[in-house]
Enzyme design. Structure first.
Site, mmCIF file in Angstrom:
data_model
loop_
_atom_site.group_PDB
_atom_site.id
_atom_site.type_symbol
_atom_site.label_atom_id
_atom_site.label_comp_id
_atom_site.label_asym_id
_atom_site.label_seq_id
_atom_site.Cartn_x
_atom_site.Cartn_y
_atom_site.Cartn_z
ATOM 1 N N ASP A 67 0.817 -1.218 0.000
ATOM 2 C CA ASP A 67 0.000 0.000 0.000
ATOM 3 C C ASP A 67 0.852 1.269 0.000
ATOM 4 O O ASP A 67 2.080 1.212 0.139
ATOM 5 C CB ASP A 67 -0.973 -0.004 1.196
ATOM 6 C CG ASP A 67 -0.304 -0.453 2.501
ATOM 7 O OD1 ASP A 67 0.938 -0.420 2.583
ATOM 8 O OD2 ASP A 67 -1.031 -0.841 3.425
ATOM 9 N N HIS A 138 -7.243 -4.795 10.336
ATOM 10 C CA HIS A 138 -6.996 -4.522 8.914
ATOM 11 C C HIS A 138 -5.684 -5.155 8.442
ATOM 12 O O HIS A 138 -4.750 -5.336 9.222
ATOM 13 C CB HIS A 138 -7.046 -3.014 8.599
ATOM 14 C CG HIS A 138 -5.854 -2.204 9.009
ATOM 15 N ND1 HIS A 138 -5.897 -1.253 10.002
ATOM 16 C CD2 HIS A 138 -4.583 -2.158 8.516
ATOM 17 C CE1 HIS A 138 -4.718 -0.675 10.108
ATOM 18 N NE2 HIS A 138 -3.891 -1.202 9.225
HETATM 19 C C1 GLP Z 1 -0.542 0.227 8.551
HETATM 20 C C2 GLP Z 1 -0.165 -0.548 7.296
HETATM 21 C C3 GLP Z 1 -0.338 -2.031 7.493
HETATM 22 C C4 GLP Z 1 0.335 -2.449 8.786
HETATM 23 C C5 GLP Z 1 -0.391 -1.823 9.942
HETATM 24 C C6 GLP Z 1 0.242 -2.158 11.291
HETATM 25 O O1 GLP Z 1 -1.829 0.696 8.555
HETATM 26 N N1 GLP Z 1 -0.880 -0.140 6.146
HETATM 27 O O2 GLP Z 1 0.199 -2.718 6.370
HETATM 28 O O3 GLP Z 1 0.318 -3.844 8.908
HETATM 29 O O4 GLP Z 1 -0.388 -0.422 9.791
HETATM 30 O O5 GLP Z 1 1.333 -1.320 11.528
HETATM 31 P P1 GLP Z 1 2.439 -1.554 12.607
HETATM 32 O O6 GLP Z 1 3.257 -2.673 12.134
HETATM 33 O O7 GLP Z 1 3.211 -0.265 12.665
HETATM 34 O O8 GLP Z 1 1.744 -1.858 13.894
#
Ligand code: GLP
Length: 253
Positions: A67, A138
């Site tokens: 993304d 998500h």
């Molecule tokens: C974002 C990204 C995701 C990621 C999620 C968790 O929204 N688009 O791909 O998995 O956050 O992030 P983190 O790993 O910083 O907790």
């Protein structure tokens, strides 16, 4: 679904890096799906280390990222392109043109999404996709309510996600976080041949429990992974703490 629980997140990341490394060895022109956020950083550091030690050759690798924020140019310090260059690609011998990340500043974002899907098909599909998970369940930027058959597209970010990404780790203020993004769809992710999902800490425990043990529902996008034929979760104990079923543990304590 295979669930692997480790005493700490460093061990989980090392085991994930070992799996990625083995898969890369099996096929030189491997197609690797990558994620951003804090979660995959130790995995990336481990892969860089393997590259430095000369143990891995990434020159024939192709990558696709999940993304990108809509409206952020690749040179913007909070863009996922910038993040990936700094945290992985600058340190590997993978040619930059073989790394695909949606362009948040594209003049026609829908066309950029269609081109991205086409590029995945032209690369014969993604062999292994790395995922993190949001505390609302998500994956990529597929927020709760995303259709299971969704493709790469422009999406709206939920208030939860905007808040989670403006806690100082990335953006300092929620007003700086774009409200839309370009994201691989759930249908696109489910077509990848293998998936690994990493999760760290108690903030992810609910999302992990619902993804693994709850009903498969569009309200919890990660629950679709129960239907994937080859999906492994790499968890630390905190992220696994709400799982009720007996899990096989890799921890060494
Ligand atoms: C974002 C990204 C995701 C990621 C999620 C968790 O929204 N688009 O791909 O998995 O956050 O992030 P983190 O790993 O910083 O907790």
């Amino acid at each position: 679904m295979e669930i692997r629980v480790f005493s700490d997140f460093k061990s989980a990341s090392e085991a994930a890096a070992e799996l990625v490394s083995q898969r890369l060895q099996s096929k030189p022109n491997f197609v690797l799906g990558l994620a951003t956020g804090e979660t995959p950083l130790l995995l990336y550091r481990n892969l860089i280390e393997r590259c430095r030690r000369g143990k891995r050759d990434f020159s024939q690798l192709t990558t696709f990222n999940l993304d990108e924020y809509l409206g952020l140019a690749p040179i913007h310090p909070q863009s996922y392109r910038f993040f990936m260059n700094r945290n992985l690609f600058d340190h590997l011998d993978v040619p930059r043109e073989q790394t695909h990340i949606l362009d948040g500043s594209a003049s026609d974002p829908q066309a950029a999404c269609a081109d991205f899907e086409k590029a995945i098909v032209e690369s014969s599909g993604i062999d292994l996709q790395v995922l993190g998970v949001g505390s609302n369940g998500h994956i990529a930027f597929n927020e709760p309510g995303s259709a299971f058959d969704s493709r790469t597209r422009v999406v709206d970010l939920s208030d939860d996600t905007i808040r989670a990404n403006s806690d100082g780790r990335f953006f300092k203020d929620h007003r700086e976080v774009p409200h839309q993004a370009l994201s691989m769809g759930l249908g696109t992710i489910m077509e990848t041949r293998e998936i690994i999902l990493l999760a760290k800490g108690k903030l992810k425990a609910d999302a992990v429990q619902r993804a693994v043990e709850g009903p498969v529902t569009e309200n919890v996008p990660a629950s679709i992974l129960q239907r994937h034929p080859q999906c492994t979760f790499f968890l630390d104990e905190e992220a696994a703490s709400k799982l009720t079923k007996q899990m096989l543990s890799d921890s060494s304590h």
